[in-house]
Design a protein around this motif. Structure first.
Motif, PDB file in Angstrom:
ATOM      1  N   ALA A 137     -58.159  25.131   2.957  1.00 17.78           N
ATOM      2  CA  ALA A 137     -58.646  23.750   2.940  1.00 17.78           C
ATOM      3  C   ALA A 137     -57.454  22.810   3.028  1.00 17.78           C
ATOM      4  N   GLN A 138     -57.529  21.872   3.958  1.00 20.52           N
ATOM      5  CA  GLN A 138     -56.495  20.854   4.128  1.00 20.52           C
ATOM      6  C   GLN A 138     -57.127  19.480   3.954  1.00 20.52           C
ATOM      7  N   HIS A 139     -56.437  18.570   3.270  1.00 21.77           N
ATOM      8  CA  HIS A 139     -56.981  17.219   3.091  1.00 21.77           C
ATOM      9  C   HIS A 139     -55.878  16.182   3.237  1.00 21.77           C
ATOM     10  N   LEU A 140     -56.280  14.965   3.632  1.00 23.72           N
ATOM     11  CA  LEU A 140     -55.337  13.879   3.869  1.00 23.72           C
ATOM     12  C   LEU A 140     -55.104  12.996   2.646  1.00 23.72           C
ATOM     13  N   GLY A 141     -56.030  13.008   1.695  1.00 23.63           N
ATOM     14  CA  GLY A 141     -55.864  12.210   0.489  1.00 23.63           C
ATOM     15  C   GLY A 141     -56.050  10.718   0.691  1.00 23.63           C
ATOM     16  N   LEU A 142     -56.898  10.327   1.632  1.00 17.97           N
ATOM     17  CA  LEU A 142     -57.098   8.915   1.933  1.00 17.97           C
ATOM     18  C   LEU A 142     -58.176   8.287   1.057  1.00 17.97           C
ATOM     19  N   GLY A 143     -57.959   7.036   0.680  1.00 20.91           N
ATOM     20  CA  GLY A 143     -58.954   6.310  -0.089  1.00 20.91           C
ATOM     21  C   GLY A 143     -59.698   5.274   0.727  1.00 20.91           C
ATOM     22  N   GLY A 144     -59.350   5.133   2.009  1.00 12.93           N
ATOM     23  CA  GLY A 144     -60.011   4.160   2.880  1.00 12.93           C
ATOM     24  C   GLY A 144     -59.384   4.171   4.263  1.00 12.93           C
ATOM     25  N   GLU A 160     -77.262  24.255   8.409  1.00 10.83           N
ATOM     26  CA  GLU A 160     -77.987  24.817   9.558  1.00 10.83           C
ATOM     27  C   GLU A 160     -77.026  25.493  10.532  1.00 10.83           C
ATOM     28  N   ALA A 161     -75.869  24.876  10.772  1.00 11.40           N
ATOM     29  CA  ALA A 161     -74.894  25.458  11.697  1.00 11.40           C
ATOM     30  C   ALA A 161     -74.330  26.762  11.142  1.00 11.40           C
ATOM     31  N   VAL A 162     -74.064  26.782   9.850  1.00 12.72           N
ATOM     32  CA  VAL A 162     -73.558  28.001   9.212  1.00 12.72           C
ATOM     33  C   VAL A 162     -74.532  29.150   9.419  1.00 12.72           C
ATOM     34  N   THR A 163     -75.811  28.872   9.222  1.00 16.75           N
ATOM     35  CA  THR A 163     -76.839  29.906   9.399  1.00 16.75           C
ATOM     36  C   THR A 163     -76.967  30.296  10.863  1.00 16.75           C
ATOM     37  N   THR A 164     -77.023  29.305  11.745  1.00 16.94           N
ATOM     38  CA  THR A 164     -77.213  29.564  13.167  1.00 16.94           C
ATOM     39  C   THR A 164     -76.075  30.394  13.753  1.00 16.94           C
ATOM     40  N   LEU A 165     -74.849  30.079  13.351  1.00  9.73           N
ATOM     41  CA  LEU A 165     -73.687  30.779  13.880  1.00  9.73           C
ATOM     42  C   LEU A 165     -73.317  32.015  13.066  1.00  9.73           C
ATOM     43  N   GLY A 166     -74.016  32.232  11.944  1.00  6.16           N
ATOM     44  CA  GLY A 166     -73.752  33.410  11.124  1.00  6.16           C
ATOM     45  C   GLY A 166     -72.364  33.399  10.501  1.00  6.16           C
ATOM     46  N   LEU A 167     -71.914  32.230  10.049  1.00  7.08           N
ATOM     47  CA  LEU A 167     -70.555  32.099   9.520  1.00  7.08           C
ATOM     48  C   LEU A 167     -70.477  32.539   8.061  1.00  7.08           C
ATOM     49  N   GLN A 168     -69.428  33.274   7.745  1.00  7.79           N
ATOM     50  CA  GLN A 168     -69.187  33.714   6.364  1.00  7.79           C
ATOM     51  C   GLN A 168     -67.844  33.233   5.819  1.00  7.79           C
ATOM     52  N   ARG A 169     -66.912  32.940   6.700  1.00  2.00           N
ATOM     53  CA  ARG A 169     -65.575  32.507   6.277  1.00  2.00           C
ATOM     54  C   ARG A 169     -65.127  31.373   7.196  1.00  2.00           C
ATOM     55  N   ILE A 170     -64.820  30.233   6.615  1.00  2.00           N
ATOM     56  CA  ILE A 170     -64.368  29.107   7.431  1.00  2.00           C
ATOM     57  C   ILE A 170     -63.188  28.407   6.766  1.00  2.00           C
ATOM     58  N   SER A 171     -62.512  27.577   7.548  1.00  2.00           N
ATOM     59  CA  SER A 171     -61.491  26.671   7.030  1.00  2.00           C
ATOM     60  C   SER A 171     -62.038  25.252   7.093  1.00  2.00           C
ATOM     61  N   VAL A 172     -61.640  24.409   6.152  1.00  2.00           N
ATOM     62  CA  VAL A 172     -62.146  23.037   6.133  1.00  2.00           C
ATOM     63  C   VAL A 172     -60.996  22.040   6.169  1.00  2.00           C
ATOM     64  N   ILE A 173     -61.286  20.910   6.784  1.00  2.00           N
ATOM     65  CA  ILE A 173     -60.338  19.812   6.922  1.00  2.00           C
ATOM     66  C   ILE A 173     -61.065  18.553   6.476  1.00  2.00           C
ATOM     67  N   THR A 174     -60.466  17.781   5.585  1.00  2.00           N
ATOM     68  CA  THR A 174     -61.097  16.541   5.136  1.00  2.00           C
ATOM     69  C   THR A 174     -60.060  15.418   5.060  1.00  2.00           C
ATOM     70  N   PRO A 175     -60.529  14.167   5.118  1.00  2.00           N
ATOM     71  CA  PRO A 175     -59.632  13.041   4.866  1.00  2.00           C
ATOM     72  C   PRO A 175     -59.588  12.667   3.383  1.00  2.00           C
ATOM     73  N   TYR A 176     -60.333  13.376   2.543  1.00  2.00           N
ATOM     74  CA  TYR A 176     -60.540  13.012   1.143  1.00  2.00           C
ATOM     75  C   TYR A 176     -59.342  13.383   0.259  1.00  2.00           C
ATOM     76  N   ASP A 177     -59.506  13.080  -1.044  1.00  2.00           N
ATOM     77  CA  ASP A 177     -58.574  13.587  -2.042  1.00  2.00           C
ATOM     78  C   ASP A 177     -58.993  15.001  -2.447  1.00  2.00           C
ATOM     79  N   ALA A 178     -58.211  15.630  -3.310  1.00  2.00           N
ATOM     80  CA  ALA A 178     -58.471  17.018  -3.690  1.00  2.00           C
ATOM     81  C   ALA A 178     -59.801  17.202  -4.433  1.00  2.00           C
ATOM     82  N   PRO A 179     -60.152  16.354  -5.416  1.00  2.15           N
ATOM     83  CA  PRO A 179     -61.422  16.570  -6.130  1.00  2.15           C
ATOM     84  C   PRO A 179     -62.646  16.521  -5.214  1.00  2.15           C
ATOM     85  N   LEU A 180     -62.659  15.596  -4.246  1.00  2.00           N
ATOM     86  CA  LEU A 180     -63.804  15.497  -3.343  1.00  2.00           C
ATOM     87  C   LEU A 180     -63.818  16.683  -2.371  1.00  2.00           C
ATOM     88  N   THR A 181     -62.646  17.098  -1.928  1.00  2.00           N
ATOM     89  CA  THR A 181     -62.562  18.285  -1.070  1.00  2.00           C
ATOM     90  C   THR A 181     -63.065  19.516  -1.809  1.00  2.00           C
TER      91      THR A 181
END
Length: 248
Positions: A160-167, A122-143
């Motif tokens: 895309a940046q990730h922390l690779g945390l399992g918990g 919904e936010a992507v549509t509302t803000l009209g976003l086409q290109r973004i960067s993502v940040i996650t605490p996950y491992d690479a496959p989940l990211t």
């Protein structure tokens, strides 16, 4: 004694939001900071799973029967909307899977339903976003699954940046998150999205938006704001761009 003092008026009419949280959610306090005074959050949790944060865990915590059971546990307090507060659990099976989860929650009796990844859409549509960067605490496959989900929305993930945390994701400090956001920023990205409802973000959104000059969107922010929008209530908390869109 006649009770005429204004102190005895009320209480303020309560507006309920049901929340289905993963078993390991530790940031309930952050949810309350997003909401106006009359909103109450009612939480139910998915069953405990002795697994690290991973593709398998995301699949387990998004089990349809478990979400429907949690929904029915919330119905007694008559929430106006039920939110599935989990990013990975709601993007793990793509956009169709996310829509199916919201439909399943409604089928279990919720008047309306939101998922964290649906709120992102919904936010992507509302803000009209086409290109973004993502940040996650996950491992690479989940990211990578998040990147694929955004691709289904027509959004290119620039970095895309990730922390690779399992918990223990709720223990990550603000400086670590902020440094990861800054590392993920790119001149080509129109916004940054910080995934995971268990990653602390509330107090760093405004300073990061000020310094980077673009929206910094987070999972809890989007989920709560999507619920508030359905309730016709004002948007609360940090976030200049969404605040302008929703008339805060």
């Amino acid at each position: 004694m006649e009770l005429t003092d204004v102190e005895f008026d009320g209480p303020l009419a309560q507006r309920g939001i049901g929340v289905i949280a993963p078993f390991d959610l530790a940031l309930e306090r952050e949810l309350w900071r997003w909401a106006p005074l009359e909103v109450t959050f009612h939480l139910a949790r998915t069953p405990f799973e002795p697994l690290p944060v991973s593709l398998e865990m995301a699949q387990r915590v998004s089990d349809v029967s478990a979400l429907q059971t949690a929904t029915r546990e919330l119905l007694g307090v008559e929430p106006e909307v039920v939110a599935y507060l989990c990013s990975s659990g709601s993007f793990i099976h793509g956009r169709d899977g996310e829509i199916a989860l919201a439909d399943a929650i409604r089928a279990a009796g919720a008047p309306d339903a939101v998922t964290s990844s649906g709120a992102l859409a919904e936010a992507v549509t509302t803000l009209g976003l086409q290109r973004i960067s993502v940040i996650t605490p996950y491992d690479a496959p989940l990211t990578d699954r998040l990147v694929a989900f955004l691709g289904e929305l027509g959004v290119e993930v620039v970095t895309a940046q990730h922390l690779g945390l399992g918990g223990g994701i709720w223990r990550v400090n603000y400086r670590t998150v902020a440094e990861l956001v800054c590392a993920a920023d790119d001149p080509a990205s129109e916004a940054l999205f910080v995934s995971c409802t268990n990653l602390p973000t509330y107090d760093i959104i405004d300073p990061l938006e000020r310094d980077l000059g673009k929206p910094v969107l987070t999972a809890n922010q989007l989920t709560v704001w999507s619920c508030l929008d359905r309730l016709g209530l004002p948007m609360m908390g940090p976030g200049r761009w969404l605040g302008e869109v929703f008339g805060r």
